[in-house]
Design a protein around this motif. Structure first.
Motif, short mmCIF file in Angstrom:
data_model
loop_
_atom_site.label_atom_id
_atom_site.label_comp_id
_atom_site.label_asym_id
_atom_site.label_seq_id
_atom_site.Cartn_x
_atom_site.Cartn_y
_atom_site.Cartn_z
N ARG A 1 10.00 8.48 -2.22
CA ARG A 1 9.71 9.16 -3.48
C ARG A 1 10.83 10.13 -3.86
O ARG A 1 11.25 10.20 -5.03
CB ARG A 1 8.39 9.91 -3.36
CG ARG A 1 7.16 9.01 -3.39
CD ARG A 1 5.89 9.78 -3.06
NE ARG A 1 4.71 8.96 -3.26
CZ ARG A 1 3.49 9.30 -2.82
NH1 ARG A 1 3.33 10.44 -2.15
NH2 ARG A 1 2.46 8.50 -3.04
N LEU A 2 11.32 10.86 -2.87
CA LEU A 2 12.43 11.78 -3.13
C LEU A 2 13.69 11.01 -3.50
O LEU A 2 14.42 11.40 -4.42
CB LEU A 2 12.69 12.65 -1.90
CG LEU A 2 13.85 13.65 -2.02
CD1 LEU A 2 13.61 14.63 -3.16
CD2 LEU A 2 14.07 14.38 -0.70
N GLY A 3 13.92 9.87 -2.82
CA GLY A 3 15.11 9.08 -3.09
C GLY A 3 15.14 8.52 -4.50
O GLY A 3 16.18 8.57 -5.17
N ILE A 4 14.01 8.00 -4.97
CA ILE A 4 13.98 7.44 -6.32
C ILE A 4 14.08 8.56 -7.37
O ILE A 4 14.70 8.39 -8.43
CB ILE A 4 12.72 6.58 -6.54
CG1 ILE A 4 12.89 5.65 -7.76
CG2 ILE A 4 11.48 7.42 -6.69
CD1 ILE A 4 13.85 4.52 -7.55
N TYR A 5 13.52 9.71 -7.05
CA TYR A 5 13.63 10.87 -7.94
C TYR A 5 15.09 11.30 -8.09
O TYR A 5 15.59 11.53 -9.20
CB TYR A 5 12.78 12.02 -7.40
CG TYR A 5 12.98 13.34 -8.14
CD1 TYR A 5 12.42 13.54 -9.39
CD2 TYR A 5 13.73 14.37 -7.54
CE1 TYR A 5 12.61 14.74 -10.06
CE2 TYR A 5 13.92 15.56 -8.20
CZ TYR A 5 13.37 15.75 -9.46
OH TYR A 5 13.57 16.93 -10.12
N ARG B 1 11.02 -1.47 -14.25
CA ARG B 1 11.43 -0.22 -13.62
C ARG B 1 10.92 -0.17 -12.17
O ARG B 1 9.77 -0.52 -11.89
CB ARG B 1 10.85 0.96 -14.41
CG ARG B 1 11.25 2.32 -13.85
CD ARG B 1 10.65 3.43 -14.71
NE ARG B 1 10.99 4.76 -14.19
CZ ARG B 1 10.60 5.90 -14.77
NH1 ARG B 1 9.89 5.86 -15.90
NH2 ARG B 1 10.96 7.05 -14.23
N VAL B 2 11.79 0.24 -11.27
CA VAL B 2 11.41 0.37 -9.87
C VAL B 2 10.62 1.67 -9.71
O VAL B 2 11.13 2.76 -10.01
CB VAL B 2 12.65 0.39 -8.95
CG1 VAL B 2 12.23 0.68 -7.50
CG2 VAL B 2 13.36 -0.96 -9.03
N ILE B 3 9.37 1.54 -9.24
CA ILE B 3 8.48 2.70 -9.10
C ILE B 3 7.99 2.78 -7.67
O ILE B 3 7.60 1.79 -7.06
CB ILE B 3 7.28 2.57 -10.04
CG1 ILE B 3 7.75 2.59 -11.51
CG2 ILE B 3 6.26 3.68 -9.79
CD1 ILE B 3 6.64 2.34 -12.51
N ILE B 4 8.04 3.98 -7.10
CA ILE B 4 7.42 4.25 -5.81
C ILE B 4 6.16 5.05 -6.10
O ILE B 4 6.22 6.19 -6.55
CB ILE B 4 8.34 5.07 -4.88
CG1 ILE B 4 9.71 4.41 -4.74
CG2 ILE B 4 7.67 5.26 -3.52
CD1 ILE B 4 9.69 3.06 -4.06
N PRO B 5 4.98 4.47 -5.92
CA PRO B 5 3.73 5.14 -6.33
C PRO B 5 3.47 6.43 -5.56
O PRO B 5 3.98 6.64 -4.47
CB PRO B 5 2.66 4.09 -6.03
CG PRO B 5 3.29 3.00 -5.27
CD PRO B 5 4.77 3.18 -5.30
N ASN C 1 0.82 -1.21 0.00
CA ASN C 1 0.00 0.00 0.00
C ASN C 1 0.85 1.26 0.00
O ASN C 1 0.40 2.33 -0.43
CB ASN C 1 -0.93 0.01 1.22
CG ASN C 1 -1.94 -1.11 1.19
OD1 ASN C 1 -2.39 -1.49 0.12
ND2 ASN C 1 -2.28 -1.64 2.35
N LEU C 2 2.08 1.16 0.51
CA LEU C 2 2.99 2.31 0.53
C LEU C 2 3.91 2.34 -0.68
O LEU C 2 4.02 3.36 -1.37
CB LEU C 2 3.85 2.27 1.80
CG LEU C 2 3.23 2.70 3.12
CD1 LEU C 2 4.23 2.50 4.25
CD2 LEU C 2 2.80 4.16 3.06
N PHE C 3 4.59 1.22 -0.94
CA PHE C 3 5.70 1.22 -1.88
C PHE C 3 5.44 0.45 -3.18
O PHE C 3 6.33 0.37 -4.02
CB PHE C 3 6.94 0.65 -1.19
CG PHE C 3 7.36 1.40 0.04
CD1 PHE C 3 7.64 2.76 -0.03
CD2 PHE C 3 7.45 0.78 1.27
CE1 PHE C 3 8.01 3.47 1.11
CE2 PHE C 3 7.82 1.47 2.41
CZ PHE C 3 8.10 2.83 2.32
N GLY C 4 4.25 -0.11 -3.33
CA GLY C 4 3.94 -0.80 -4.58
C GLY C 4 4.46 -2.22 -4.61
O GLY C 4 4.75 -2.83 -3.58
N ASP C 5 4.58 -2.78 -5.80
CA ASP C 5 4.98 -4.18 -5.98
C ASP C 5 6.38 -4.43 -5.45
O ASP C 5 7.26 -3.55 -5.51
CB ASP C 5 4.92 -4.57 -7.46
CG ASP C 5 3.50 -4.57 -8.01
OD1 ASP C 5 2.56 -4.78 -7.19
OD2 ASP C 5 3.32 -4.34 -9.21
#
Length: 245
Positions: free
Chosen positions: A221-225, A241-245, A181-185
């Motif tokens: 989110r900031l870290g992946i950005y 691709r690693v995605i943080i929703p 629910n926080l970080f996706g798959d």
């Protein structure tokens, strides 16, 4: 005639409620000379049912870690400590005293609840293997096994707790029900990135305060950005691709 009929109905109704009340009281009564104990799974969904534990999320200097299991009695507290008997089920590959040990297997004096410590050991063989264990509450001189039904949202009955133990990356047992629910798959790449970025390793535990989970999500989110600004998209072990929703 009507008064007599109403009186009869009233008396019959009172008798019926009296009988039903006795039956309900019978359900609530128990023989305290025969106390019982179960794993407390009223809050199933975190660690009370099972855990997939991996030392891969810990630094190399961490060689032990502890998981706590809540237990609860059926009966009244006593003024002395009482021991709980917990056995390893047949078919388990874990070895007690080598892969794990149990401590604090007691209901303290004057208490109805306790917490059993399961201490895991980091062993060399766990680098390329996953061992399994199933713990069952059994009878001893102090307690008989208690409830054997399934608590709400629990997979296992209240006498059973399971674990896997490894030093490989393993998907946390609560990822889909909590962290997704926080970080996706889930992916190994994502969780290693989050572990280092957030300095967080308790992936088999949930129950964070909303402000803490919101802070972690904002950091992620900031870290992946920031990562993608320098390196481009982060690609996981599955080519996604690693995605943080």
């Amino acid at each position: 005639m009507m008064k007599r009929l109403l009186s009869f109905i009233g008396a019959s109704t009172a008798l019926l409620f009296s009988i039903l009340g006795c039956k309900e009281d019978d359900k609530l009564m128990f023989d305290d000379s025969d106390p019982k104990v179960s794993f407390d799974k009223r809050y199933a969904g975190t660690l009370v049912d099972s855990v997939n534990y991996s030392f891969a999320f810990q630094s190399k200097d961490i060689i032990t870690d502890t998981v706590q299991l809540p237990v609860r009695i059926i009966g009244l507290p006593r003024n002395t400590d009482r021991n709980i008997a917990i056995a390893l089920s047949a078919g388990s590959t874990a070895k007690e005293g080598y892969h794990y040990k149990l401590e604090n297997t007691v209901i303290p004096a004057n208490a109805s609840d306790g917490t059993v410590d399961v201490i895991f050991f980091r062993r060399a063989g766990l680098k390329d293997s996953v061992i399994t264990g199933e713990l069952k509450i059994i009878a001893n001189a102090d307690f008989k096994p208690g409830y054997d039904d399934n608590a709400v949202s629990a997979v296992l009955d209240r006498l059973t707790w399971r674990f896997t133990l490894t030093d490989k990356l393993e998907k946390p047992s609560i990822w889909d029900s909590y962290w997704k629910n926080l970080f996706g798959d889930y992916s190994n790449t994502k969780i290693l990135f989050l572990t280092e970025l957030l300095n967080y390793t308790n992936w088999n535990q949930g129950g964070l305060f909303p402000q803490d989970s919101n802070r972690m999500l904002a950091q992620a989110r900031l870290g992946i950005y920031e990562y993608e600004k320098i390196h481009g998209p982060m690609i996981d072990e599955n080519g996604n691709r690693v995605i943080i929703p």
